[in-house]
Design an enzyme around this catalytic site. Structure first.
Site, PDB file in Angstrom:
ATOM      1  N   LYS A 168      10.727   5.237  -8.361  1.00 62.23           N
ATOM      2  CA  LYS A 168      10.331   6.432  -7.624  1.00 62.23           C
ATOM      3  C   LYS A 168      11.507   7.400  -7.509  1.00 62.23           C
ATOM      4  CE  LYS A 168       6.963   4.232  -4.506  1.00 62.23           C
ATOM      5  NZ  LYS A 168       5.774   4.992  -4.913  1.00 62.23           N
TER       6      LYS A 168
ATOM      7  N   ARG B 137      -1.965  -3.023  -6.129  1.00 61.04           N
ATOM      8  CA  ARG B 137      -3.223  -3.564  -6.664  1.00 61.04           C
ATOM      9  C   ARG B 137      -2.997  -4.886  -7.385  1.00 61.04           C
ATOM     10  NH1 ARG B 137      -4.063   1.970  -9.868  1.00 61.04           N
ATOM     11  NH2 ARG B 137      -2.974   2.611  -7.959  1.00 61.04           N
TER      12      ARG B 137
HETATM   13  N1  BES Z   1       3.099   2.396  -2.062  1.00 59.92           N
HETATM   14  C1  BES Z   1       2.677   3.395  -2.963  1.00 59.92           C
HETATM   15  C2  BES Z   1       1.676   4.378  -2.365  1.00 59.92           C
HETATM   16  C3  BES Z   1       2.123   5.193  -1.178  1.00 59.92           C
HETATM   17  C4  BES Z   1       2.499   6.513  -1.337  1.00 59.92           C
HETATM   18  C5  BES Z   1       2.103   4.673   0.086  1.00 59.92           C
HETATM   19  C6  BES Z   1       2.874   7.265  -0.250  1.00 59.92           C
HETATM   20  C7  BES Z   1       2.475   5.427   1.182  1.00 59.92           C
HETATM   21  C8  BES Z   1       2.853   6.736   1.016  1.00 59.92           C
HETATM   22  C9  BES Z   1       2.026   2.756  -4.178  1.00 59.92           C
HETATM   23  O1  BES Z   1       2.524   1.511  -4.537  1.00 59.92           O
HETATM   24  C10 BES Z   1       2.305   3.646  -5.334  1.00 59.92           C
HETATM   25  O2  BES Z   1       3.424   3.794  -5.696  1.00 59.92           O
HETATM   26  N2  BES Z   1       1.241   4.220  -5.898  1.00 59.92           N
HETATM   27  C11 BES Z   1       1.382   5.076  -7.003  1.00 59.92           C
HETATM   28  C12 BES Z   1       0.256   4.753  -7.952  1.00 59.92           C
HETATM   29  C13 BES Z   1       0.411   5.389  -9.318  1.00 59.92           C
HETATM   30  C14 BES Z   1       1.597   4.834 -10.032  1.00 59.92           C
HETATM   31  C15 BES Z   1      -0.854   5.127 -10.089  1.00 59.92           C
HETATM   32  C16 BES Z   1       1.285   6.517  -6.507  1.00 59.92           C
HETATM   33  O3  BES Z   1       0.591   6.772  -5.539  1.00 59.92           O
HETATM   34  O4  BES Z   1       1.945   7.362  -7.067  1.00 59.92           O
HETATM   35 MN    MN Z   2       4.213   1.616  -5.771  1.00 54.22          MN
END
Ligand code: BES
Ligand code: MN
Ligand code: ZN
Length: 493
Positions: free
Chosen positions: A271, A345
């Site tokens: 990230k 997931r």
């Molecule tokens: N933990 C994150 C989602 C999240 C985002 C939680 C903001 C709380 C606040 C999740 O694991 C994630 O990174 N999701 C990705 C999915 C994508 C790679 C398909 C996302 O939301 O960007």
């Molecule tokens: Mn994630």
């Protein structure tokens, strides 16, 4: 905050009287006080044109020798005080007023004719939710955001009934506070092992708790969960919790499943650094599940309920999984990991499967901070709700409105299935297009549900309050505990 329940108004010399006024007929305590002070109170109300509306406030210092030193009157809008939520907000507002005035103890007088037992308990609930603070890491106690109110002396005739009703709401409060504590805790002090130990502590409220370590997870062939965990020095754990409120019945009414990513860096699909600290709350789903199980055990629910939480840390390292890796889930289905940041997931795939196998529940509900996309879709007001059963979705939607923890029904029908088809495995862990990101996550989870009524709540937007809200000081919200307690309560109690 300690609450004393009294029927007789006594021993109030020198104390503060806090009165909620709904409608124009004053409480007998107030009338009495007024009379003894030559209409001092009613005069003051006239002078300021006290209009009995929400948030209308009157702060009076009483003449020497009165039964109380000071009275704070709060008007309640009759129109806006019929539902639980408004009353909770009123309670929350009372706490704010008391804290602004640095008040430690009050005598609380509510117009009994205007409120039923549950409504009074809701006011107390709102008051107590707003006392939450996470102050443990401040070394300078002057810097902490203090909470002054310590003791409430509640005066009401049917105090026995109210204190009984309060027991349930106090149990909910305890659950919410546990959830908030866990969500607020930094990831260095809440690794998967430490979080599993927090779950084990719940044995003391009567829950059956089992901890599965990495060796056991390997035996169970949880390849999807283990793939996420393999990049971290902190070993993964799965914890199950169980409460049988009805021992004569063999069936399991509900199993709650929670994502417990104690920190989500994204893994190799790392990230951006800005805001990454927020990912300490990526275990929010598991925190709600633990808070909820605590509540249900404390109030000794008559339902049979169980829970599974999957605790891992998602880190980039020499041992981390790579984009393109194929993992085999416990269900036997294979997954192409296109993006290591879609890790929640992967964890849920295995624990949803395990939960159904172990508990065979009538209904299964998972909670996860699963996608940023849900915040893009519906913001931070509601959780995204995905279900394979329309009646269940309707039921939870209504309960959400009632308790003020709302959900919004999102699509998870077969038309989205093709979005996650992979060229080399049974599925991939992200959708193909840029749209419907939260549904892609839900569709993925649905592949691990086998003939069970299922609901997925994407709580990424509601787990953390960026600013103060009624009943929720900024920080971990505890969203979900009250909603799911109400679900169990309305069906089994
Ligand atoms: N933990 C994150 C989602 C999240 C985002 C939680 C903001 C709380 C606040 C999740 O694991 C994630 O990174 N999701 C990705 C999915 C994508 C790679 C398909 C996302 O939301 O960007
Ligand atoms: Mn994630
Ligand atoms: Zn995540």
């Amino acid at each position: 905050m300690k609450i004393n329940f009294n029927s007789k108004f006594s021993n109030d010399k020198g104390s503060l009287l806090f009165v909620c006024v709904k409608g124009k007929s004053l409480h007998k305590y107030l009338i009495d006080l007024d009379k003894k002070n030559s209409n001092y109170v009613s005069n003051a109300m006239k002078v300021v044109n006290f209009n009995y509306k929400e948030n209308n406030q009157l702060d009076l210092i009483l003449p020497k020798g009165s039964k109380a030193d000071r009275i704070i009157l709060v008007g309640i809008d009759e129109k806006n005080s019929s539902n639980d939520l408004d009353l909770g907000k009123l309670g929350s507002n009372i706490t704010s007023i008391l804290n602004t005035n640095k008040i430690k103890e009050i005598s609380l007088v509510l117009e009994e004719k205007s409120f039923n037992v549950t409504q009074i308990a809701m006011i107390l609930y709102g008051m107590s939710l707003n006392t939450y603070r996470f102050n443990k890491y401040f070394s300078d106690k002057k810097k902490i955001r203090a909470n002054f109110i310590e003791k409430i002396n509640l005066y009401c005739e049917n105090h026995n009934k109210i204190s009984k009703e309060w027991k349930r709401f106090n149990a909910i409060k305890e659950g919410v506070f546990l959830t908030r504590d866990l969500v607020s805790e930094p990831a260095n002090n809440l690794t998967p092992l430490l979080l599993s130990k927090e779950a084990i502590k719940l044995r003391k409220v009567g829950l059956k708790v089992e901890q599965l370590d990495e060796k056991k997870l390997k035996e169970l062939k949880m390849g999807a969960l283990l793939g996420v965990a393999q990049g971290s020095a902190n070993k993964p754990y799965v914890v199950t919790l169980e409460w049988r409120g009805n021992k004569t019945k063999k069936t399991m009414d509900y199993t709650f499943v929670g994502k417990g990513v104690t920190f989500d860096t994204g893994g190799i699909s790392i990230k951006p650094s800005g805001g990454m600290e927020e990912m300490k709350y990526d275990m929010g789903g598991s925190a709600v599940v633990l808070g909820l199980m605590k509540t249900l055990a404390l109030r000794k629910t008559k339902a049979n309920v169980s829970a599974v939480v999957g605790l891992v840390e998602n880190m980039p390292s020499g041992t981390a999984q790579r984009p393109g890796d194929v993992v085999k889930s416990m269900s036997g289905q294979t997954i192409e990991v296109i993006n290591t940041d879609a890790e929640g997931r992967l964890v849920l795939a295995d624990i949803l499967w395990y939960a159904q196998k172990k508990f065979k529940p009538n209904k299964i509900v998972d909670l996860a901070t699963l996608t940023g996309a849900i915040i893009v879709s519906i913001g931070q007001e509601k959780a995204g709700m995905f279900s394979n059963n329309a009646n269940f979705a309707d039921e939870v939607t209504k309960l959400g409105i009632k308790v003020g923890e709302e959900v919004w029904n999102m699509p998870v029908d077969d038309s989205y299935e093709k979005d996650i088809s992979s060229d080399i495995a049974d599925m991939k862990n992200v959708g193909s297009g840029r749209g419907a990101g939260s549904t892609a996550g839900a569709i993925f989870l649905k592949r691990f549900i086998k003939n069970t009524i299922w609901m997925h709540l994407d709580i990424a937007g509601v787990t953390w309050a960026k600013a103060d809200r009624p009943m929720t000081p900024k920080g971990g919200s505890g969203y979900g505990v009250r909603l799911l307690d109400e679900l169990v309560f309305s069906n089994f109690e």
